[in-house]
Write a protein that holds these residues in place. Structure first.
Motif, short mmCIF file in Angstrom:
data_model
loop_
_atom_site.label_atom_id
_atom_site.label_comp_id
_atom_site.label_asym_id
_atom_site.label_seq_id
_atom_site.Cartn_x
_atom_site.Cartn_y
_atom_site.Cartn_z
N ALA A 1 -0.97 7.33 7.78
CA ALA A 1 -0.19 7.14 6.36
C ALA A 1 -0.89 5.79 5.74
CB ALA A 1 1.11 6.52 6.63
N ALA A 2 -1.75 5.07 6.44
CA ALA A 2 -2.64 4.01 5.68
C ALA A 2 -3.93 4.50 5.49
CB ALA A 2 -2.57 3.06 6.69
N MET B 1 1.00 -1.23 0.04
CA MET B 1 0.04 -0.07 0.13
C MET B 1 1.01 1.30 0.05
SD MET B 1 -2.96 1.18 2.70
CE MET B 1 -3.94 0.04 2.34
N THR B 2 0.56 2.15 -0.68
CA THR B 2 1.39 3.51 -0.92
C THR B 2 0.99 4.13 0.41
OG1 THR B 2 0.98 3.67 -3.33
CG2 THR B 2 1.65 5.65 -2.26
N SER B 3 2.08 4.79 1.06
CA SER B 3 2.04 5.65 2.16
C SER B 3 1.35 7.12 1.65
CB SER B 3 3.60 5.82 2.83
OG SER B 3 3.46 6.34 3.93
N ARG B 4 0.44 7.29 2.52
CA ARG B 4 -0.18 8.42 2.43
C ARG B 4 0.44 9.72 3.29
NH1 ARG B 4 -6.64 8.02 2.11
NH2 ARG B 4 -7.25 10.16 1.63
#
Length: 667
Positions: free
Chosen positions: A65-66, A1-4
């Motif tokens: 971040a998720a 998952m891309t960190s937000r």
């Protein structure tokens, strides 16, 4: 998952319907207004600005971040929130929590789904709020909590009075007497501080008013009605903690709605707890929230109902960094099959059932009242002498029964059960039972223990005095354990009439006669299971680093004055002085606690617990000192407390909770 990306909102004011302003710290994922996100809510009296900031900053940024917002709110009267606290898990607190959940769900950045999470107080109220069914609350994660406030918290245990009750009353005086941060509340800080200093209660007065399991303890105990919870609950605990029973009780009561996870840990979040191994709490929690707050089909609902770490012949030590063992899983938990032991005629603990109608074999047991100094704390925060140490010193004051050296490994998971018959020489008394692993070199590791106030032998709601000399039957359920006794080790049952200072003494101490011919010990067999691996956190040191101005220190000592025939147990805990690198706020807490007893006089018992709490910035310094005391007579508990506040070393406030006598209720 891309960190937000995310933004930390240091302080958000939430105005309740009654006008009270509560303070929140929020970790907000970027773009949440355009693409609304779920939120995780935590509601505590432990001060978001300084008290829990370290652990909050280890978790909520990871959630954000998720793509999951974190909302950490101070209960009224704590931290930066208005008002004065009114007790533990009060109607006001739980009502406020439901209102806050509705507020979160209504925000433009929210997708309308809220989870609730916490450890200890926050784990308690997560389950309690779930039982109230606020519509937006979709799932909870409860760590180191309880489903039974009377028997599995820091107040009473099967009618016995825990010393932690005084310790915690002093702790709460220390927490609630501290001011808000002027950097957040402005000039109102001193007015708010003086209001809470004047209004904060001495919780122990209320706790001692309810020495039986009455409606006061029923409130907030979800075991009263497990069906009230309809949402999924992940319930976590550690074997080194006092709150070890809750995960198994939760899955037994909630069934498929709950998942249990039990590790080797003290009273901490499992991604930074000791002893190791730790777990990837962040990864599992994010998957849990994504399933129940977003609807992701990620399989987390397929977790086994029970996962537990089986401790493998561990050794007590001054510090335990890691405990040997292995992880097991049970897809569906059911009450375990018991392996039965009895005491044969020569005093050996032997596999099998007691002989029916065997002639009585009475043995007199009268432990010195200072038996128990190896017990450690009820709930543990560090893997040092807060945990139970080598039990041989306590066994010296106990009646002990050992097996022969084991011919193979014996694996257990669940709650041991002890049955026995006894005669008391007084109308009351306490009994402690300990399950001990005796290593080949004699080292004795406490595996589980249980205590009972003998007047509570048939229940905690309506205790009954013993009739001296009359035989009674006792069934004592010990705390849960997950343990492997190794080949060549011995299983020991230790019985004592004292377990001080963890358990305070009864008014009468005349001893008991135990019929050893009627002793039965059931140990919960591990049974069918799968060996599993539990992922450990990628970051072995997840806590942020603060600026240290003075080092932490801890010390525990037992002092026996042989001339005066007096034993003292001393606790010194100093957090050190640390500064938050972003807020510039420095804090320090010092706990000094002393318990004292004469080993042959239960009425000699005294306890004093003092918390000194400092907060400072350049040009600003405040300190509060809170002291709570307990003593006893045959008829009464005697308690008192005092809270003193200082600004720049000048005393500005003192509140004295005058000595109060509260009748002892069959204790």
């Amino acid at each position: 998952m891309t960190s937000r990306g995310f933004t930390t909102i240091e302080n958000e004011w939430i105005i309740l319907k009654d006008g009270t302003r509560l303070a929140a710290r929020i970790w907000m994922p970027d773009g949440a207004r355009e693409d609304p996100v779920p939120a995780v809510f935590e509601f505590l009296p432990y001060r978001k600005r300084d008290g829990t900031s370290l652990r909050d900053e280890s978790t909520y940024p990871v959630f954000a971040a998720a793509g999951i917002a974190g909302v950490r709110v101070d209960i009224r009267g704590s931290g930066e929130s208005d008002g004065v606290i009114d007790g533990e898990y009060s109607e006001c607190e739980l009502t406020n929590a439901c209102e806050l959940i509705a507020w979160i769900a209504a925000q433009p950045w929210s997708n309308g789904a809220v989870g609730m999470m916490g450890i200890s107080w926050g784990g308690f109220n997560s389950l309690q709020v779930a039982a109230l069914r606020p519509p937006a609350l979709k799932a909870v994660i409860s760590i180191a909590s309880t489903v039974d406030r009377y028997n599995d918290d820091i107040h009473y245990k099967n009618g016995c009075h825990l010393s932690a009750q005084l310790s915690w009353a002093a702790t709460m005086l220390g927490y609630q007497s501290r001011p808000p941060d002027p950097a957040l509340v402005g000039e109102r800080w001193k007015e708010m501080w003086l209001e809470r200093l004047a209004g904060e209660p001495f919780f122990m007065e209320e706790w001692l008013a309810h020495q039986r399991r009455d409606g006061f303890w029923g409130h907030g105990s979800i075991s009263e009605d497990f069906s009230s919870i309809e949402i999924p609950a992940l319930v976590i605990a550690g074997w080194a903690d006092g709150y070890r029973n809750t995960p198994l009780m939760a899955i037994e009561g909630l069934g498929g709605k709950a998942k249990a996870l039990i590790g080797p840990w003290v009273h901490k979040y499992p991604h930074f707890a000791w002893p190791k191994p730790r777990t990837d709490f962040h990864g599992e929690a994010i998957a849990w929230w994504n399933k129940w707050l977003r609807g992701d089909d990620n399989g987390i609902d397929g977790l086994p109902q029970a996962r537990a770490y089986i401790l493998d012949a561990i050794r007590p030590a001054p510090r335990r960094d890691s405990d040997p063992g292995f992880w097991v899983a049970k897809d569906v938990w059911s009450p375990p099959q018991m392996q039965c032991f009895y005491v044969e005629q020569f005093g050996k603990l032997t596999e099998g059932m007691p002989i029916p109608h065997a002639p009585e074999h009475p043995v007199y047991l009268h432990s010195p009242l200072d038996t128990g100094t190896a017990s450690g704390e009820y709930f543990t925060l560090k893997p040092d002498a807060e945990m139970a140490i080598d039990q041989r010193s306590d066994d010296a004051g106990s009646l002990i029964f050992d097996t022969m050296p084991l011919a193979g490994d014996y694996d257990y998971l669940g709650r041991p059960v002890l049955t026995l018959g006894l005669r008391s020489r007084a109308a009351g008394g306490n009994l402690c039972a300990r399950l001990v692993d005796v290593h080949p070199d004699g080292t004795a590791t406490r595996v589980a223990f249980g205590v009972v106030n003998l007047t509570h032998r048939d229940g905690n709601a309506d205790p009954k005095p013993l009739i001296p000399g009359e035989k009674v039957s006792i069934r004592l359920v010990l705390d849960a354990c997950g343990y492997r006794f190794r080949k060549g080790h011995r299983i020991r049952l230790s019985l004592s009439t004292a377990y001080w200072p963890m358990i305070l003494p009864p008014p009468d101490d005349e001893g008991i006669e135990v019929d050893i011919a009627a002793i039965g010990l059931g140990l919960p067999m591990l049974g069918h299971h799968q060996r599993i691996d539990i992922k450990e956190p990628a970051n072995p040191d997840p806590l942020p680093k603060y600026i240290e101005h003075a080092a932490a220190a801890t010390k525990r000592q037992v002092v026996r004055d042989l001339s005066a025939n007096r034993t003292e147990y001393h606790i010194h805990e100093d957090t050190g002085l640390t500064e938050h690198p972003e807020t510039g706020l420095s804090t320090r807490q010092l706990r000094e606690e002393v318990w004292s007893i004469t080993p042959d006089n239960p009425l000699s018992m005294t306890g004093t617990s003092t918390w000194t709490c400092d907060m400072r910035r350049p040009g600003w310094f405040v300190r509060t000192v809170a002291t709570a005391r307990i003593a006893c007579t045959r008829a009464d508990w005697i308690i008192s407390a005092v809270v003193t506040a200082f600004e720049d070393d000048v005393q500005i406030f003192e509140k004295v909770f005058a000595e109060k006598r509260i009748a002892r209720d069959l204790m």
